[in-house]
Design an enzyme around this catalytic site. Sequence first.
Site, PDB file in Angstrom:
ATOM      1  N   HIS A 224      29.739  37.033  38.797  1.00 18.05           N
ATOM      2  CA  HIS A 224      28.947  36.514  39.800  1.00 18.05           C
ATOM      3  C   HIS A 224      27.475  36.400  39.259  1.00 18.05           C
ATOM      4  O   HIS A 224      27.036  37.448  38.584  1.00 18.05           O
ATOM      5  CB  HIS A 224      28.980  37.651  41.055  1.00 18.05           C
ATOM      6  CG  HIS A 224      30.217  37.592  41.676  1.00 18.05           C
ATOM      7  ND1 HIS A 224      30.635  36.738  42.706  1.00 18.05           N
ATOM      8  CD2 HIS A 224      30.902  38.496  41.838  1.00 18.05           C
ATOM      9  CE1 HIS A 224      31.714  37.313  43.193  1.00 18.05           C
ATOM     10  NE2 HIS A 224      31.944  38.337  42.632  1.00 18.05           N
TER      11      HIS A 224
ATOM     12  N   LYS B  11      50.071  37.426  43.480  1.00 17.84           N
ATOM     13  CA  LYS B  11      49.161  38.493  43.900  1.00 17.84           C
ATOM     14  C   LYS B  11      48.936  38.489  45.402  1.00 17.84           C
ATOM     15  O   LYS B  11      49.057  37.451  46.226  1.00 17.84           O
ATOM     16  CB  LYS B  11      47.784  37.940  43.554  1.00 17.84           C
ATOM     17  CG  LYS B  11      46.376  38.591  43.824  1.00 17.84           C
ATOM     18  CD  LYS B  11      46.720  40.078  43.441  1.00 17.84           C
ATOM     19  CE  LYS B  11      45.145  40.801  43.879  1.00 17.84           C
ATOM     20  NZ  LYS B  11      44.226  40.964  42.988  1.00 17.84           N
TER      21      LYS B  11
ATOM     22  N   HIS C 178      46.241  44.064  45.717  1.00 14.48           N
ATOM     23  CA  HIS C 178      44.975  44.616  45.934  1.00 14.48           C
ATOM     24  C   HIS C 178      45.134  45.548  47.149  1.00 14.48           C
ATOM     25  O   HIS C 178      45.180  45.190  48.285  1.00 14.48           O
ATOM     26  CB  HIS C 178      43.967  43.578  46.489  1.00 14.48           C
ATOM     27  CG  HIS C 178      42.686  44.115  46.808  1.00 14.48           C
ATOM     28  ND1 HIS C 178      41.343  43.843  45.958  1.00 14.48           N
ATOM     29  CD2 HIS C 178      41.978  44.803  47.645  1.00 14.48           C
ATOM     30  CE1 HIS C 178      40.396  44.263  46.376  1.00 14.48           C
ATOM     31  NE2 HIS C 178      40.958  45.118  47.361  1.00 14.48           N
TER      32      HIS C 178
ATOM     33  N   ASN D 109      42.298  33.976  42.803  1.00 17.94           N
ATOM     34  CA  ASN D 109      41.236  33.710  44.221  1.00 17.94           C
ATOM     35  C   ASN D 109      40.321  32.711  43.826  1.00 17.94           C
ATOM     36  O   ASN D 109      38.937  32.885  44.387  1.00 17.94           O
ATOM     37  CB  ASN D 109      40.722  35.176  44.658  1.00 17.94           C
ATOM     38  CG  ASN D 109      39.992  35.750  43.434  1.00 17.94           C
ATOM     39  OD1 ASN D 109      40.112  35.627  42.404  1.00 17.94           O
ATOM     40  ND2 ASN D 109      38.845  36.547  44.013  1.00 17.94           N
TER      41      ASN D 109
ATOM     42  N   ASP E 184      39.307  43.879  35.661  1.00 16.89           N
ATOM     43  CA  ASP E 184      38.859  43.465  36.723  1.00 16.89           C
ATOM     44  C   ASP E 184      37.414  42.609  36.639  1.00 16.89           C
ATOM     45  O   ASP E 184      36.620  42.576  37.566  1.00 16.89           O
ATOM     46  CB  ASP E 184      38.803  44.133  38.037  1.00 16.89           C
ATOM     47  CG  ASP E 184      38.520  43.556  39.393  1.00 16.89           C
ATOM     48  OD1 ASP E 184      38.512  42.426  39.573  1.00 16.89           O
ATOM     49  OD2 ASP E 184      38.188  44.303  40.270  1.00 16.89           O
TER      50      ASP E 184
ATOM     51  N   HIS F  99      43.645  47.866  40.248  1.00 18.32           N
ATOM     52  CA  HIS F  99      42.392  48.616  39.936  1.00 18.32           C
ATOM     53  C   HIS F  99      42.232  49.612  40.850  1.00 18.32           C
ATOM     54  O   HIS F  99      41.344  50.012  41.897  1.00 18.32           O
ATOM     55  CB  HIS F  99      41.072  47.598  40.394  1.00 18.32           C
ATOM     56  CG  HIS F  99      41.524  46.545  41.469  1.00 18.32           C
ATOM     57  ND1 HIS F  99      41.895  46.941  42.761  1.00 18.32           N
ATOM     58  CD2 HIS F  99      41.188  45.159  41.675  1.00 18.32           C
ATOM     59  CE1 HIS F  99      41.786  45.718  43.372  1.00 18.32           C
ATOM     60  NE2 HIS F  99      41.662  44.618  42.598  1.00 18.32           N
TER      61      HIS F  99
ATOM     62  N   LEU G 295      34.785  45.867  44.416  1.00 15.37           N
ATOM     63  CA  LEU G 295      35.950  46.440  45.240  1.00 15.37           C
ATOM     64  C   LEU G 295      37.228  46.535  44.487  1.00 15.37           C
ATOM     65  O   LEU G 295      37.515  45.738  43.651  1.00 15.37           O
ATOM     66  CB  LEU G 295      36.064  45.463  46.558  1.00 15.37           C
ATOM     67  CG  LEU G 295      34.992  45.113  47.478  1.00 15.37           C
ATOM     68  CD1 LEU G 295      35.003  44.147  48.413  1.00 15.37           C
ATOM     69  CD2 LEU G 295      34.909  46.499  48.202  1.00 15.37           C
TER      70      LEU G 295
ATOM     71  N   HIS H 151      44.218  42.266  34.461  1.00 11.31           N
ATOM     72  CA  HIS H 151      43.430  41.848  35.711  1.00 11.31           C
ATOM     73  C   HIS H 151      42.258  41.300  35.582  1.00 11.31           C
ATOM     74  O   HIS H 151      41.453  42.069  35.067  1.00 11.31           O
ATOM     75  CB  HIS H 151      43.619  43.092  36.515  1.00 11.31           C
ATOM     76  CG  HIS H 151      42.895  42.622  38.196  1.00 11.31           C
ATOM     77  ND1 HIS H 151      43.642  42.889  39.158  1.00 11.31           N
ATOM     78  CD2 HIS H 151      41.723  41.942  38.334  1.00 11.31           C
ATOM     79  CE1 HIS H 151      42.886  42.313  40.266  1.00 11.31           C
ATOM     80  NE2 HIS H 151      41.626  42.160  39.533  1.00 11.31           N
TER      81      HIS H 151
ATOM     82  N   PHE I 248      38.730  34.547  36.002  1.00 13.50           N
ATOM     83  CA  PHE I 248      37.900  33.624  35.359  1.00 13.50           C
ATOM     84  C   PHE I 248      37.215  32.446  36.057  1.00 13.50           C
ATOM     85  O   PHE I 248      36.380  31.797  35.550  1.00 13.50           O
ATOM     86  CB  PHE I 248      39.060  32.698  34.452  1.00 13.50           C
ATOM     87  CG  PHE I 248      39.074  33.334  33.018  1.00 13.50           C
ATOM     88  CD1 PHE I 248      38.518  34.154  32.317  1.00 13.50           C
ATOM     89  CD2 PHE I 248      40.607  33.011  32.608  1.00 13.50           C
ATOM     90  CE1 PHE I 248      38.632  34.577  31.104  1.00 13.50           C
ATOM     91  CE2 PHE I 248      40.956  33.674  31.380  1.00 13.50           C
ATOM     92  CZ  PHE I 248      40.189  34.427  30.805  1.00 13.50           C
TER      93      PHE I 248
HETATM   94  C1  NCD Z   1      36.649  40.375  42.686  1.00 14.10           C
HETATM   95  C2  NCD Z   1      36.144  39.089  42.778  1.00 14.10           C
HETATM   96  O1  NCD Z   1      34.824  38.837  42.883  1.00 14.10           O
HETATM   97  O2  NCD Z   1      36.731  37.985  42.597  1.00 14.10           O
HETATM   98  N1  NCD Z   1      35.613  41.434  42.979  1.00 14.10           N
HETATM   99  C3  NCD Z   1      35.828  42.613  43.023  1.00 14.10           C
HETATM  100  O3  NCD Z   1      34.816  43.375  43.436  1.00 14.10           O
HETATM  101  N2  NCD Z   1      36.865  43.218  42.095  1.00 14.10           N
HETATM  102  C4  NCD Z   1      37.866  40.318  43.876  1.00 14.10           C
HETATM  103  C5  NCD Z   1      38.760  41.550  43.673  1.00 14.10           C
HETATM  104  O4  NCD Z   1      39.477  41.736  42.751  1.00 14.10           O
HETATM  105  O5  NCD Z   1      38.862  42.574  44.803  1.00 14.10           O
HETATM  106 ZN    ZN Z   2      40.098  41.607  40.777  1.00 16.24          ZN
END
Ligand code: NCD
Ligand code: ZN
Length: 345
Positions: free
Chosen positions: A252, A100, A137, A42, A248, A175, A220, A14, A17
């Site tokens: 950011h 997904k 999710h 996403n 995961d 997750h 999350l 999971h 990228f």
């Molecule tokens: C993920 C993201 O930033 O794309 N963020 C996260 O907190 N895990 C999205 C996700 O997997 O929930």
């Molecule tokens: Zn994720």
Amino acid sequence: MTDRLTIRRPDDWHLHFRDGAVMREVVPYTARQFARAIVMPNLTPPVTTTVLGAAYRDRILAAVPEGVSFTPLMTCYLTDSTDADDLARGAAEGVFTAAKMYPANATTNSAAGVSNIENLYPVLARMEAEDIVLCIHGEVTDHNVDVFDREKEFIERHLRAIVASFPKLRVVFEHITTSDAVDFVMEAGPQVAATITPQHLHINRNAMLVGGIQPHNYCLPVAKRETHRLALRAAATGGSGKFFLGTDSAPHLRSAKESACGCAGIFGAPTALESYVTVFDEEGALDRFEGFASLHGPAFYKLPVNEDKVTLERAEFPVPPVLHVTGEEIVPWHGGQTLEWKFLG
Ligand code: NCD
Ligand code: ZN
């Protein structure tokens, strides 16, 4: 004491990228440690069709450094209007490894997610017939449900029904963050499995909220109470084939995290294996690390295990407090800490 651990090369089941310049700079962190990764769809706009999935796969492959072997395993983003024929074709052609499901607005870039899960049942029936893996999710988005209860509530409101309605559908509960999720997966049949992130094995919710708000520990589903963290550690290190590695990793930029409305997501790729192996070491379960990291995932996905090996060594690994992506700062998981395991390659 084991000071060196050599295991089959792991996969990350999971991962985010992103796209464009950020993607090109984060792919090498994952390709350095892992042979394959399940790539989340996403993006904006999301990867909803076989054509989009194939094009995204090619952009990722172009970012893999020379001489490195890495295979992205693509996922199709399910929406209210998913075309089951296109999804089945994408899976048959080897473009998609899984699909997904994000409940609409559950997390980053999920606005196009599924607004009514029952409406997706015809697509899930097709996925069951074609043996396409469903990644979920698992959080409700109902504003009346406390954010710390959203995973547990998702099990009761939706997941039990999905698993009961499609008994052959392979489902990855992604997750997971609660003992409720661990119990659900353990009690379900062999077609239900779960990924566990490094952060949910290391921190509980205090790490986010005590001593000032800690945005780099925010992702999350949000980290829960200590009792849940301990249940996750027992699940990950307990040897069950139902639990496997999924970072995961969700990059950011620092500026987007340290903000009045900070983004959810932890950039785990640069320290992934070092972070996980620390947990297995602390739990006295180094002998089970290869199962979690390299064997259980391929078995569930019906893919071959990797033939090459990687080695981790007990040695100080000072994690840089910040890295740079597209010239901007990004804070990696464990940034500024010193880990006691080092990835040798
Ligand atoms: C993920 C993201 O930033 O794309 N963020 C996260 O907190 N895990 C999205 C996700 O997997 O929930
Ligand atoms: Zn994720």
